[in-house]
Design a protein around this motif. Sequence first.
Motif, PDB file in Angstrom:
ATOM      1  N   ALA A 126      10.256  19.298 -10.600  1.00 17.46           N
ATOM      2  CA  ALA A 126      10.453  18.454  -9.431  1.00 17.46           C
ATOM      3  C   ALA A 126      11.879  17.931  -9.507  1.00 17.46           C
ATOM      4  O   ALA A 126      12.333  17.543 -10.582  1.00 17.46           O
ATOM      5  CB  ALA A 126       9.468  17.297  -9.444  1.00 17.46           C
ATOM      6  N   GLU A 127      12.569  17.955  -8.390  1.00 21.43           N
ATOM      7  CA  GLU A 127      13.867  17.283  -8.325  1.00 21.43           C
ATOM      8  C   GLU A 127      13.593  15.937  -7.659  1.00 21.43           C
ATOM      9  O   GLU A 127      13.181  15.878  -6.502  1.00 21.43           O
ATOM     10  CB  GLU A 127      14.861  18.137  -7.536  1.00 21.43           C
ATOM     11  N   VAL A 128      13.747  14.867  -8.440  1.00 18.78           N
ATOM     12  CA  VAL A 128      13.346  13.535  -7.959  1.00 18.78           C
ATOM     13  C   VAL A 128      14.581  12.782  -7.467  1.00 18.78           C
ATOM     14  O   VAL A 128      15.630  12.796  -8.128  1.00 18.78           O
ATOM     15  CB  VAL A 128      12.596  12.759  -9.056  1.00 18.78           C
ATOM     16  N   ASN A 129      14.444  12.161  -6.298  1.00 18.73           N
ATOM     17  CA  ASN A 129      15.610  11.557  -5.652  1.00 18.73           C
ATOM     18  C   ASN A 129      15.156  10.439  -4.721  1.00 18.73           C
ATOM     19  O   ASN A 129      13.947  10.253  -4.489  1.00 18.73           O
ATOM     20  CB  ASN A 129      16.332  12.654  -4.865  1.00 18.73           C
ATOM     21  N   PHE A 130      16.115   9.713  -4.189  1.00 14.49           N
ATOM     22  CA  PHE A 130      15.891   8.689  -3.148  1.00 14.49           C
ATOM     23  C   PHE A 130      14.938   7.581  -3.593  1.00 14.49           C
ATOM     24  O   PHE A 130      14.197   7.034  -2.778  1.00 14.49           O
ATOM     25  CB  PHE A 130      15.416   9.339  -1.831  1.00 14.49           C
ATOM     26  N   LEU A 131      14.969   7.262  -4.886  1.00 14.76           N
ATOM     27  CA  LEU A 131      14.219   6.098  -5.362  1.00 14.76           C
ATOM     28  C   LEU A 131      14.899   4.842  -4.811  1.00 14.76           C
ATOM     29  O   LEU A 131      16.094   4.623  -5.053  1.00 14.76           O
ATOM     30  CB  LEU A 131      14.209   6.060  -6.896  1.00 14.76           C
ATOM     31  N   LEU A 188       8.091  -0.501   5.876  1.00 16.95           N
ATOM     32  CA  LEU A 188       8.399   0.363   4.730  1.00 16.95           C
ATOM     33  C   LEU A 188       9.385  -0.363   3.813  1.00 16.95           C
ATOM     34  O   LEU A 188      10.470  -0.749   4.249  1.00 16.95           O
ATOM     35  CB  LEU A 188       9.005   1.678   5.232  1.00 16.95           C
ATOM     36  N   VAL A 189       8.993  -0.537   2.542  1.00 18.82           N
ATOM     37  CA  VAL A 189       9.838  -1.327   1.636  1.00 18.82           C
ATOM     38  C   VAL A 189      10.244  -0.580   0.361  1.00 18.82           C
ATOM     39  O   VAL A 189      11.042  -1.104  -0.426  1.00 18.82           O
ATOM     40  CB  VAL A 189       9.184  -2.670   1.246  1.00 18.82           C
ATOM     41  N   ALA A 190       9.693   0.593   0.134  1.00 15.87           N
ATOM     42  CA  ALA A 190      10.122   1.359  -1.045  1.00 15.87           C
ATOM     43  C   ALA A 190       9.865   2.837  -0.801  1.00 15.87           C
ATOM     44  O   ALA A 190       9.036   3.203   0.051  1.00 15.87           O
ATOM     45  CB  ALA A 190       9.396   0.885  -2.302  1.00 15.87           C
ATOM     46  N   PHE A 191      10.563   3.680  -1.569  1.00 15.85           N
ATOM     47  CA  PHE A 191      10.538   5.124  -1.312  1.00 15.85           C
ATOM     48  C   PHE A 191      10.894   5.851  -2.597  1.00 15.85           C
ATOM     49  O   PHE A 191      11.661   5.339  -3.434  1.00 15.85           O
ATOM     50  CB  PHE A 191      11.575   5.433  -0.227  1.00 15.85           C
ATOM     51  N   ILE A 192      10.312   7.024  -2.785  1.00 16.90           N
ATOM     52  CA  ILE A 192      10.725   7.948  -3.858  1.00 16.90           C
ATOM     53  C   ILE A 192      10.289   9.338  -3.434  1.00 16.90           C
ATOM     54  O   ILE A 192       9.270   9.481  -2.744  1.00 16.90           O
ATOM     55  CB  ILE A 192      10.119   7.555  -5.236  1.00 16.90           C
ATOM     56  N   THR A 193      11.042  10.346  -3.817  1.00 13.73           N
ATOM     57  CA  THR A 193      10.688  11.705  -3.400  1.00 13.73           C
ATOM     58  C   THR A 193      10.840  12.687  -4.550  1.00 13.73           C
ATOM     59  O   THR A 193      11.623  12.480  -5.482  1.00 13.73           O
ATOM     60  CB  THR A 193      11.632  12.213  -2.286  1.00 13.73           C
ATOM     61  N   GLY A 194      10.094  13.771  -4.420  1.00 12.22           N
ATOM     62  CA  GLY A 194      10.329  14.949  -5.248  1.00 12.22           C
ATOM     63  C   GLY A 194      10.345  16.164  -4.340  1.00 12.22           C
ATOM     64  O   GLY A 194       9.692  16.161  -3.289  1.00 12.22           O
ATOM     65  N   ALA A 203       3.128  15.455   0.105  1.00  5.43           N
ATOM     66  CA  ALA A 203       2.596  14.367  -0.739  1.00  5.43           C
ATOM     67  C   ALA A 203       3.634  13.821  -1.721  1.00  5.43           C
ATOM     68  O   ALA A 203       3.411  12.775  -2.326  1.00  5.43           O
ATOM     69  CB  ALA A 203       1.372  14.854  -1.503  1.00  5.43           C
ATOM     70  N   TRP A 204       4.744  14.520  -1.907  1.00 11.11           N
ATOM     71  CA  TRP A 204       5.793  14.053  -2.809  1.00 11.11           C
ATOM     72  C   TRP A 204       6.830  13.178  -2.088  1.00 11.11           C
ATOM     73  O   TRP A 204       7.840  12.807  -2.690  1.00 11.11           O
ATOM     74  CB  TRP A 204       6.521  15.233  -3.468  1.00 11.11           C
ATOM     75  N   HIS A 205       6.597  12.882  -0.824  1.00  6.19           N
ATOM     76  CA  HIS A 205       7.494  11.998  -0.067  1.00  6.19           C
ATOM     77  C   HIS A 205       6.772  10.665   0.067  1.00  6.19           C
ATOM     78  O   HIS A 205       5.992  10.452   0.989  1.00  6.19           O
ATOM     79  CB  HIS A 205       7.838  12.593   1.293  1.00  6.19           C
ATOM     80  N   ILE A 206       7.015   9.794  -0.893  1.00  2.00           N
ATOM     81  CA  ILE A 206       6.131   8.655  -1.124  1.00  2.00           C
ATOM     82  C   ILE A 206       6.792   7.355  -0.697  1.00  2.00           C
ATOM     83  O   ILE A 206       7.906   7.041  -1.131  1.00  2.00           O
ATOM     84  CB  ILE A 206       5.761   8.580  -2.627  1.00  2.00           C
ATOM     85  N   GLU A 215       0.834  -1.208   0.000  1.00  2.00           N
ATOM     86  CA  GLU A 215       0.000   0.000   0.000  1.00  2.00           C
ATOM     87  C   GLU A 215       0.866   1.255   0.000  1.00  2.00           C
ATOM     88  O   GLU A 215       2.002   1.241   0.469  1.00  2.00           O
ATOM     89  CB  GLU A 215      -0.927   0.002   1.232  1.00  2.00           C
ATOM     90  N   TRP A 216       0.318   2.338  -0.542  1.00  2.00           N
ATOM     91  CA  TRP A 216       1.004   3.635  -0.542  1.00  2.00           C
ATOM     92  C   TRP A 216       0.981   4.239   0.851  1.00  2.00           C
ATOM     93  O   TRP A 216       0.020   4.044   1.606  1.00  2.00           O
ATOM     94  CB  TRP A 216       0.330   4.613  -1.512  1.00  2.00           C
ATOM     95  N   THR A 217       2.011   5.021   1.174  1.00  2.00           N
ATOM     96  CA  THR A 217       2.014   5.813   2.398  1.00  2.00           C
ATOM     97  C   THR A 217       2.703   7.130   2.076  1.00  2.00           C
ATOM     98  O   THR A 217       3.626   7.167   1.254  1.00  2.00           O
ATOM     99  CB  THR A 217       2.745   5.073   3.534  1.00  2.00           C
ATOM    100  N   THR A 218       2.215   8.210   2.671  1.00  2.00           N
ATOM    101  CA  THR A 218       2.939   9.472   2.551  1.00  2.00           C
ATOM    102  C   THR A 218       3.825   9.578   3.772  1.00  2.00           C
ATOM    103  O   THR A 218       3.360   9.408   4.903  1.00  2.00           O
ATOM    104  CB  THR A 218       1.952  10.647   2.450  1.00  2.00           C
ATOM    105  N   CYS A 219       5.111   9.812   3.561  1.00  2.00           N
ATOM    106  CA  CYS A 219       6.060   9.825   4.679  1.00  2.00           C
ATOM    107  C   CYS A 219       6.182  11.239   5.241  1.00  2.00           C
ATOM    108  O   CYS A 219       6.633  12.149   4.545  1.00  2.00           O
ATOM    109  CB  CYS A 219       7.415   9.305   4.224  1.00  2.00           C
ATOM    110  N   ASP A 220       5.759  11.399   6.484  1.00  2.00           N
ATOM    111  CA  ASP A 220       5.853  12.700   7.159  1.00  2.00           C
ATOM    112  C   ASP A 220       7.260  12.828   7.739  1.00  2.00           C
ATOM    113  O   ASP A 220       7.561  12.236   8.773  1.00  2.00           O
ATOM    114  CB  ASP A 220       4.793  12.767   8.258  1.00  2.00           C
TER     115      ASP A 220
END
Length: 388
Positions: free
Chosen positions: A133-138, A112-118, A99-102, A47-52
Amino acid sequence: RHRFWETQPVGQFKDAGRGGLPEGPIEPPTALSAVRPEPYNLPALYEWTTCDMDDEQTCAEVYNLLTNNYVEDDENMFRFNYSKEFLQWALRPPGYFKAWHIGVRVKATKKLVAFITGVPGRIRVREDIIRMAEVNFLCVHKKLRSKRLAPVMIKEVTRRVHLENIWQAAYTAGVILPTPVTTCRYWHRSLNPKKLIDVGFSRLGARMTMSRTIRLYKLPEATATPGFRKMELRDVPAVTRLLREHLSLFVVAPDLDENDVEHWVLPLENVVDSYVVESPETHEVTDFCSFYTLPSSILNNQNYSVLKAAYSFYNVAAKTPLLHLMNDALIVAKQKDYDVFNALDVMHNDTFLKELKFGPGDGQLHYYLYNYRLRNDLKPAELGLVLL
Ligand code: YNC
Ligand code: MG
């Protein structure tokens, strides 16, 4: 060959060398109402989660995922070990979107098993300033690799970026994808050569002894430029002017205002270090240099577990020669016990790398733009952008 990337608005390998394709967006924006409102589907167990990232526990989960599963060198000897403080700094610049910290969690266990950010930024390409968007931490957990999760993560971050009416992105990767804007190389300046050799980061040169090597990389105890000091809050306006002037020299560079400069370059302990030269006569700020802190875990070594690395960030030598400014940066990094000082061959860096005893690394870093075509590849020296 690239089942996913061939479907995306990026420069395609098959178009290389054809020429004539116009510079600018590859696809026009759509109406916001046409952006898919619901998240992409994940495999049933996830499932998706937004990381605070304000939340210490969530931040620790992200930190642990990356510490154990993020980027390694080709020989799997080192793995990036971004600190929690660094992640909070990198992910919460002015105007950031939570919402871009996914993240992706296992439904049953919430692991938590996967991550991507903008993060949002303004990037100038020649004359045009574009919101990107600067996309990182995939990152996908090692046990979930090669299951085509990454394309879903990328589509989901793209969807959330589109929802903010942003249609372009910038990112870097060590792998070749369609199609790099430019390909850069990391250069490494040994500060603690004995440790670097002991952990296998570098090798003793031909006909070199350890003591000759230590002497070769020895640096003065103190910085040499009169007025060289740590940057302070009061320097933000002057540093912003210096940086804007300097970044105007490159084809692709961030468009930074005072708010951005306060966030991105004001010193933050163990995250970003910045120094200015304040003229002893006029008290004017004439030069600026900065580096960020990104340690690597040392995998499988008996004596050492962490390599402390400084990465050259933005440097502006308006009055002091760049060579002198960077030598002082090396000296402060050595004083602060970094083992190595790394720099890409971007901007004017190639004018000091060899002279200051940096050696070329084996890894390459490819820079990419999403949904934006350039009329030709850039040289690293035409690029004014450093992503984290
Ligand atoms: C990569 N680094 O080519 P094709 S850099 C982008 N960036 O697709 P699967 C990548 N795409 O070729 P795995 C990529 N690495 O079939 C692989 N891919 O079209 C592509 N490593 O997916 C790959 N972090 O899920 C292929 O592969 C497809 O399980 C295969 O997962 C990949 O942060 C990965 O290096 C990288 O954690 C997550 O290997 C995994 O292997 C991993 O089967 C260690 O994926 C850590 C690592 C990457 C660091 C980074 C920048 C990411 C940029 C993403 C692209 C952003 C586009 C812009 C979006 C916003 C747009 C707007 C507007
Ligand atoms: Mg996968």
